[in-house]
Design an enzyme around this catalytic site. Structure first.
Site, PDB file in Angstrom:
ATOM      1  CE  LYS A 160      -1.828  -1.590   3.789  1.00 21.77           C
ATOM      2  NZ  LYS A 160      -2.597  -1.861   4.824  1.00 21.77           N
ATOM      3  CB  THR A 205      -5.702   8.686   7.607  1.00 16.89           C
ATOM      4  OG1 THR A 205      -5.098   9.010   8.689  1.00 16.89           O
ATOM      5  CG2 THR A 205      -6.168   9.641   6.467  1.00 16.89           C
ATOM      6  N   GLY A 264      -7.367   3.907  11.260  1.00 16.16           N
ATOM      7  CA  GLY A 264      -8.019   2.753  11.261  1.00 16.16           C
ATOM      8  C   GLY A 264      -8.086   2.295   9.785  1.00 16.16           C
ATOM      9  CB  THR A 265      -6.888   3.629   6.325  1.00 16.79           C
ATOM     10  OG1 THR A 265      -5.670   3.961   7.091  1.00 16.79           O
ATOM     11  CG2 THR A 265      -7.711   5.109   6.317  1.00 16.79           C
ATOM     12  N   GLY A 266      -5.808   0.929   7.678  1.00 20.07           N
ATOM     13  CA  GLY A 266      -5.200  -0.305   7.674  1.00 20.07           C
ATOM     14  C   GLY A 266      -6.156  -1.599   7.808  1.00 20.07           C
ATOM     15  CB  CYS A 267      -8.439  -1.813  11.079  1.00 20.69           C
ATOM     16  SG  CYS A 267      -7.055  -1.411  12.488  1.00 20.69           S
TER      17      CYS A 267
END
Length: 543
Positions: free
Chosen positions: A222, A255, A257-260
């Protein structure tokens, strides 16, 4: 007895997908190893080895398997830490799964005290109680292990390293070889590879290949933090092909929590039956759309706030929702309406659409160039109900406003119409977007821009579209070879030549789109059945 060895340590975010349920696992702050055989025996700390038998006999269950097969609900089990600020952690998993319309059960491994300013405290749940929670869920559900998705959250937003050398070694040697996909950001990819530089798309491609060599079936690097990039670029590598996934960069502080969310969305789409690449694309679209919707949200006083997962709730029309997502085979017999032909034969647009879907049309596009906007919207709402009663998606040609007003399944745009990426930002991640392409270059750009399919032609001369350059079967074949998206052929196709189109021998060609062959005829349903029979026979011979 089934053995489940599992790990908890610094911000590991791991999604173990099983179809009913799909398991996700992110464990925080330390690691341990548990053997679960309905009693818990502890060994020395070690890495996750999830060994769940693929049949339901390995875990006691009260579910009637025969009945459950008829009522399977996509299900995610997330094993994760709790975020009291609700931006990340298990709260983000729950919200993401709900937004993607899958059921989510939970196992809590740590309770944190945190907000937008930072983490103020962590309370680790005792190992035996984590095991008890996991056993409680799995003992009551039929489990079929399908895929493992790993999001290695190893670096904090401030840049702090959250995983030491022993943890990294375990990642490389034990966890990644089990994964179906691993989804590091560029900082995490760099750490996994021994702090290699990560400053360009070329570096991301190289990293994806090197991480793939560690054992996972596919890799998503990413690039949201890629320096000097105006776009948010991700690189997906499946072991054979690289896919460059681009979206616009959203300027927002929200932003957290975007990965979760990205990992949970991938897991949710896999649980619903999507391919890995499709799941990744849908998840990326969802995160981009949610960030844009939430860019001005004001929650907390810290530098990184949460975002709103439930943007779709403002525009849900349950009566018009199709239960199925877009599938390439929906393009098989693509019916495109024409207002002039409807007037010629004295039919309403609804009557024409009903006859087409009764005859076997697999997707319908309303192309009503002469209709007033109000009349178009009213007619589209009626046609939408007709199509959905047959399980057929309905698209609107060109008119994004009409598609939004009637909550159609998507749109089809031309090269001179609204750009695909802008249409996507307006319609959201769920809707179908098709784009007309005459050249391999246009087909490749459609993929980059986030289209779901392309329409290629005109294959033969036609009177339904003025000044439409024909590309012939040769041109169609070149476009299909270049396309990473499913293709539907259009232009002058009828009973006499549909077989030749379907037999060009390129797997990306999924069907034919027709106008006058159906709608400039006395009996639309009969003509549709006849054409369906011809292309079905050709498709079987090609296979």
């Amino acid at each position: 007895m089934a053995n489940a060895h599992f790990l908890a340590f610094n911000h590991l975010h791991l999604h173990l997908q099983i179809s009913s349920p799909l398991v996700s696992k992110r464990v925080i702050k330390r690691f341990w190893n548990c053997d679960i055989e309905y009693s818990t025996n502890y060994q020395r700390p070690g890495f996750l080895n999830m060994k769940l038998q693929a049949n339901g006999a390995s875990i006691p269950t009260s579910i009637n398997t025969a009945d459950s097969q008829h009522n399977k609900t996509p299900h995610v089990l997330t094993v994760a830490g709790s975020d009291s600020g609700a931006g990340a952690g298990i709260q983000a998993d729950l919200k993401a799964c709900a937004a993607r319309r899958v059921y989510c059960s939970t196992v809590i491994t740590a309770v944190t005290a945190q907000n937008t300013l930072g983490v103020q405290g962590v309370n680790i749940v005792p190992e035996e109680f984590v095991a008890q929670q996991l056993n409680s869920v799995l003992s009551d559900m039929h489990v079929d292990v399908a895929a493992l998705v790993v999001d290695p959250v190893m670096i904090s937003t401030s840049g702090d390293i959250l995983a030491g050398p022993s943890v990294l070694a375990g990642f490389r040697e034990e966890l990644l070889p089990m994964a179906d996909i691993v989804t590091p950001n560029i900082k995490e990819a760099s750490v996994l590879l021994g702090d290699v530089p990560m400053n360009s798309v070329s570096d991301m491609r190289a990293a994806a290949k090197l991480i793939h060599d560690l054992g996972p079936r596919s890799v998503l690097v990413k690039g949201g933090d890629l320096p000097n990039s105006s776009d948010a670029i991700d690189i997906f590598f499946d072991g054979e092909n690289f896919y460059e996934l681009r979206s616009r960069r959203v300027n927002t502080r929200n932003t957290h929590g975007t990965g979760c969310t990205m990992a949970s969305c991938i897991a949710a789409e896999l649980a619903k039956g999507s391919s890995m690449l499709s799941a990744v694309k849908i998840a990326k679209r969802f995160v981009e759309t949610a960030l844009d919707y939430s860019k001005d949200l004001a929650i907390g006083n810290g530098v990184q706030g949460p975002f709103d997962h439930f943007l779709a709730l403002k525009n849900i029309n349950q009566s018009s929702c199709r239960s199925d997502r877009f599938k390439p085979n929906d393009l098989f017999l693509y019916a495109v309406t024409d207002s002039r032909m409807n007037r010629k034969w004295g039919r309403s647009i609804a009557e024409a659409v009903k006859a087409a879907v009764e005859g076997g049309a697999t997707i319908v596009q309303l192309r009503e160039k002469d209709a007033e906007t109000k009349d178009f919207v009213d007619a589209a709402k009626v046609c939408l109900k007709i199509c959905h009663s047959y399980g057929v998606p309905l698209l609107i040609n060109d008119r994004i406003d009409v598609a939004l007003a009637c909550d159609a399944d998507g749109v089809h745009v031309g090269q001179s119409d609204m750009p695909v990426h802008l249409a996507r930002s307006l319609l959201g991640p769920e809707k179908i977007i098709g784009v007309s392409c005459k050249t391999p270059e246009q087909a490749q750009q459609a993929w980059v821009d986030g289209a779901d399919y392309i329409g290629s032609g005109g294959v033969y001369p036609t009177n339904t579209k003025e000044n439409n350059r024909t590309i012939g079967l040769g041109g169609l074949k070149e476009v299909c070879k270049a396309s990473k998206l499913p293709v539907v052929a259009i232009g002058g196709i009828g009973l006499s030549n549909a077989r030749a189109v379907m037999e060009i021998g390129v797997p990306s060609l999924k069907g034919v789109a027709v106008v006058s062959t159906l709608f400039d005829r006395e009996c639309i349903s009969t003509e549709t059945r006849n054409l369906h029979a011809v292309i079905s026979e050709a498709a079987l011979l090609t296979q």
